[in-house]
Design an enzyme around this catalytic site. Structure first.
Site, PDB file in Angstrom:
ATOM      1  N   GLU A 301     -32.911 -11.549  14.200  1.00  0.00           N
ATOM      2  CA  GLU A 301     -32.197 -10.489  14.907  1.00  0.00           C
ATOM      3  C   GLU A 301     -30.753 -10.883  15.207  1.00  0.00           C
ATOM      4  O   GLU A 301     -30.217 -10.597  16.276  1.00  0.00           O
ATOM      5  CB  GLU A 301     -32.931 -10.125  16.205  1.00  0.00           C
ATOM      6  CG  GLU A 301     -34.313  -9.541  15.950  1.00  0.00           C
ATOM      7  CD  GLU A 301     -35.011  -9.082  17.212  1.00  0.00           C
ATOM      8  OE1 GLU A 301     -35.612  -8.002  17.188  1.00  0.00           O
ATOM      9  OE2 GLU A 301     -34.960  -9.818  18.225  1.00  0.00           O
ATOM     10  N   ASP A 374     -44.710  -7.257  16.127  1.00  0.00           N
ATOM     11  CA  ASP A 374     -43.938  -7.446  17.359  1.00  0.00           C
ATOM     12  C   ASP A 374     -44.659  -6.890  18.574  1.00  0.00           C
ATOM     13  O   ASP A 374     -44.257  -5.855  19.102  1.00  0.00           O
ATOM     14  CB  ASP A 374     -42.560  -6.784  17.219  1.00  0.00           C
ATOM     15  CG  ASP A 374     -41.609  -7.160  18.337  1.00  0.00           C
ATOM     16  OD1 ASP A 374     -41.905  -8.096  19.084  1.00  0.00           O
ATOM     17  OD2 ASP A 374     -40.558  -6.509  18.458  1.00  0.00           O
ATOM     18  N   GLU A 402     -43.564  -4.122  26.705  1.00  0.00           N
ATOM     19  CA  GLU A 402     -42.463  -3.506  25.966  1.00  0.00           C
ATOM     20  C   GLU A 402     -42.913  -2.321  25.120  1.00  0.00           C
ATOM     21  O   GLU A 402     -42.184  -1.339  24.977  1.00  0.00           O
ATOM     22  CB  GLU A 402     -41.808  -4.566  25.075  1.00  0.00           C
ATOM     23  CG  GLU A 402     -40.708  -4.057  24.183  1.00  0.00           C
ATOM     24  CD  GLU A 402     -40.143  -5.147  23.289  1.00  0.00           C
ATOM     25  OE1 GLU A 402     -39.313  -4.806  22.424  1.00  0.00           O
ATOM     26  OE2 GLU A 402     -40.532  -6.326  23.434  1.00  0.00           O
TER      27      GLU A 402
END
Length: 699
Positions: A301, A374, A402
């Site tokens: 990332e 993820d 998340e």
């Protein structure tokens, strides 16, 4: 040998009155601050048994010096026992029982192992050191809090894994990436002069479930933590957490030699770079002798890493490991998420790391997420587990939700982690077996909110992470029952309703968000709410469309040999179990297979009907959770009852939103009608596409 006994007993006596006040009253902490350490007064037979036992705390210390960890154990026992007894002693007993804290009597036990044995009017807590006695003290109080008979307590426990860490994604400015519980608990501005009491309470909560380390800053790391300015701040924090057995770690930015070190390169094979990291490690260890080490996110990332200099992950990790030496550990994240390979994001970590097996130094651990994408509501376990027998791997789980509705959706995550830990890798054991030499890390959701975690039930995930890291063989039901009894009520009718509600809550989220193996259908950036129609972002794997591959003909990501062949990364016995769409567990069907909308499901329904039924099942489960909670008002204080009720109202509304928006989109592709009797979406697809939310950085 017992030179410290008298001193510590005098300290215990002086503290007793203060501690009775500190733990006072059933209403204490009913805003959630007390977590599962409320020690609410016992009632009925459980209270009478404890009053008859009427325990006093005695200390047999096999060390000559006073010790803050031992003092913490004595504080906990005196305060906890007093609170459980309603801060009163049984007046009719002239022959008190004793809790003997006997530290150092079993030097061969090691690694935090403790024993708690009841013999008549004595309960003996023993271990190899003070930390073992602290763990034993918390375990005894947990048993008593659950109403166990003091005369029947017999525990002999050791942690299954050496490292049991929280990973904080906290930034120096006080913000928390993917945090849903307020601002950071680490006040770097006021450190080192001031250490907030909240951090002592945080350490105490961690120790109560066996967590023994914390990474205090974001994996998207600031180089500030490697500067001289931050060393005294980190030292004061480490000094504050140490009595509870918590070692601190920092996330290290790989490019720090350039950004704060004045060098022109961060090449791990450059001698000047190696010397810079050695000097930084030496400065940290001079101030903090038990400093844990570095956590590193590299070449993922956009984060800097050794690949920027055509070096491998092993070369980067080993350079840092040699700077630290035997003093600590380098934890190297295996979450690599780069734009160069877009054929299947799920394959990237395996492709990059398996060729490096056996090339990492002894004090390097690879930290591997539970699944290859993820932290999704459900993923297949990560193929790296079992595939690197010559490298230490630890499991990275996400306590902060998340992708599961942030802090407003009730989702107890122990069943998710239990699925992963119990998964057979086909390469010599379960995931739990693979990680035992290393440990577990949990991405924390611990913030400045009074209830610590943004909502009361999210505390259960912090608790569950610690308990599973200590003992991965514990069942989700056992953990849920422990937590609910200590946090809310021991009443059997309450536990009989709330524990099943907790155990089913994560599956409810899966059903109304990503049923049948779908993944990453959240709106992009903030990851909140549905966005399966997003298909036009610059990188393919940023788009939910990339993961569902839906069209008029069918839906699902083909990871068989006909597709990306990600199945080949698993052991043959595991791949065989998942290779046939007619035999695979339906929960993983669309993760591994692209199938037509009329594909026959084990239920006898075609896929489309089954998909609709799963969405409806998720919504119905949330509605049932709200009804269950509404019936618990007699057992829960007003503030926390109202808080949870409000969250469940939000979850019910948003579960319907997820269901309706998703079905509207799938219908726009397949042109199929809903099965007879099924409620249509409340709004048009165009309406759902207009809903927007503030963007947040990814991780």
């Amino acid at each position: 040998m017992m030179a410290g006994r008298g001193v510590v007993n005098r300290i215990a006596a002086l503290l007793a009155l203060v501690l009775l006040l500190a733990f006072a009253g059933p209403a204490r902490g009913e805003d959630g601050y007390a977590l599962w350490l409320r020690y609410a007064p016992l009632e009925g037979e459980a209270l009478e048994r404890l009053r008859v036992f009427n325990p006093r705390v005695r200390v047999n210390s096999y060390y000559n010096e006073d010790n803050p960890t031992l003092e913490a154990a004595v504080r906990e026992l005196n305060g906890g026992i007093g609170s459980l007894m309603g801060n009163s002693r049984h007046q009719g007993s002239s022959d008190p029982g004793f809790i003997d804290v006997d530290c150092g009597s079993h030097p061969r036990m090691g690694d935090g192992r403790f024993a708690v044995k009841s013999t008549g009017q004595e309960i003996r807590i023993s271990g190899s050191d003070h930390l073992a006695c602290l763990y034993g003290s918390f375990a005894l109080l947990r048993e008593l809090s659950l109403g166990r008979d003091p005369a029947e307590i017999d525990l002999d426990e050791a942690p299954a894994m050496p490292l049991r860490l929280l990973n904080h994604w906290d930034n120096p400015d006080g913000t928390v990436e993917r945090g849903y519980a307020g601002r950071s608990i680490f006040d770097w501005w006021r450190l080192p002069e001031h250490l907030d009491q909240r951090l002592t309470d945080y350490a105490r909560a961690n120790a109560s479930v066996g967590i023994n380390g914390t990474v205090v800053n974001n994996v998207n790391a600031s180089p500030l933590f490697l500067t001289d300015r931050y060393v005294p701040k980190l030292k004061r924090l480490a000094d504050g957490l140490r009595p509870y057995g918590i070692r601190i770690y920092i996330s290290a930015r790989f490019s720090a030699p350039v950004e704060v070190g004045g060098l022109s390169t961060a090449d791990p094979l450059d001698p000047a770079v190696q010397a810079w990291w050695k000097q930084r490690a030496d400065a940290l260890y001079a101030a903090i002798p038990d400093f844990g080490g570095f956590l590193v996110k590299a070449n993922s990332e956009g984060q800097p890493g050794p690949q920027d200099y055509s070096r491998t992950h092993a070369e980067g990790a080993n350079m840092l490991a040699r700077a630290i030496g035997p003093r600590g550990t380098v934890i190297w994240r295996a979450f690599v998420y780069a734009a160069e390979d877009t054929t299947d994001r799920a394959k990237q970590a395996y492709d990059e790391f398996v060729p490096l097996d056996g090339k990492f130094d002894e004090n390097v651990i690879l930290q591997v997420k539970n699944g290859p994408i993820d932290f999704q509501p459900r993923e297949a376990f990560h193929p790296l587990f079992g595939a690197m027998p010559h490298t230490k791997l630890m499991l990275e789980a996400q306590i902060t939700k998340e992708y599961l509705g942030f802090s407003t959706h009730l989702a107890f995550l122990a069943p998710l982690w239990e699925e992963v830990l119990d998964a057979e890798t086909g390469r010599g054991g379960t995931v739990a077996d693979v990680i035992r030499p290393a440990g577990m890390a949990g991405v924390a959701n611990t913030g400045s909110d009074r209830n610590w975690s943004g909502s009361h039930f999210d505390q259960a995930n912090w608790y569950a992470f610690g308990r599973l890291a200590w003992n991965p063989e514990l069942s989700s039901e056992t953990i849920a029952r422990e937590w609910a009894a200590q946090t809310f009520s021991r009443e059997p009718s309450f536990l009989g309703a709330v524990v099943p509600m907790m155990l089913g809550s994560r599956q409810a989220v899966v059903d109304y968000m990503t049923p049948l193996g779908l993944a990453h259908q959240m709106a992009t950036g903030h990851h909140y709410g549905p966005g399966p129609w997003i298909c036009d972002l610059a990188r393919p794997e940023w788009n939910p469309c990339y993961y569902h591959r839906a069209d008029a003909a069918g839906i699902g990501f083909d990871r068989t040999p006909r597709g990306t062949d990600a199945l080949a990364q698993y052991a043959p016995v595991v791949a065989a179990r998942w290779s046939d769409p007619r035999r695979i567990d339906p929960d993983y069907l669309l993760w591994f297979h692209h199938v037509p909308w009329d594909f026959p499901m084990p239920s006898g329904k075609p896929l489309w009907n089954e998909l609709v039924a799963r969405y409806d099942r998720g919504v119905s489960a949330v509605e049932a959770m709200a009804r269950t909670w509404n019936a618990q008002q007699p057992y829960v204080d007003a503030q926390r009852f109202a808080d949870v009720s409000d969250d469940l109202r939000t979850q019910r509304r948003e579960a319907r939103w997820w269901r309706d928006a998703s079905l509207a989109y799938w219908q726009s592709l397949n042109g199929l009608s809903l099965p007879a009797g099924i409620r249509p979406p409340e709004h048009s697809l165009a309406h759902y596409k207009t809903l927007t939310f503030p963007e947040a950085p990814g991780n």
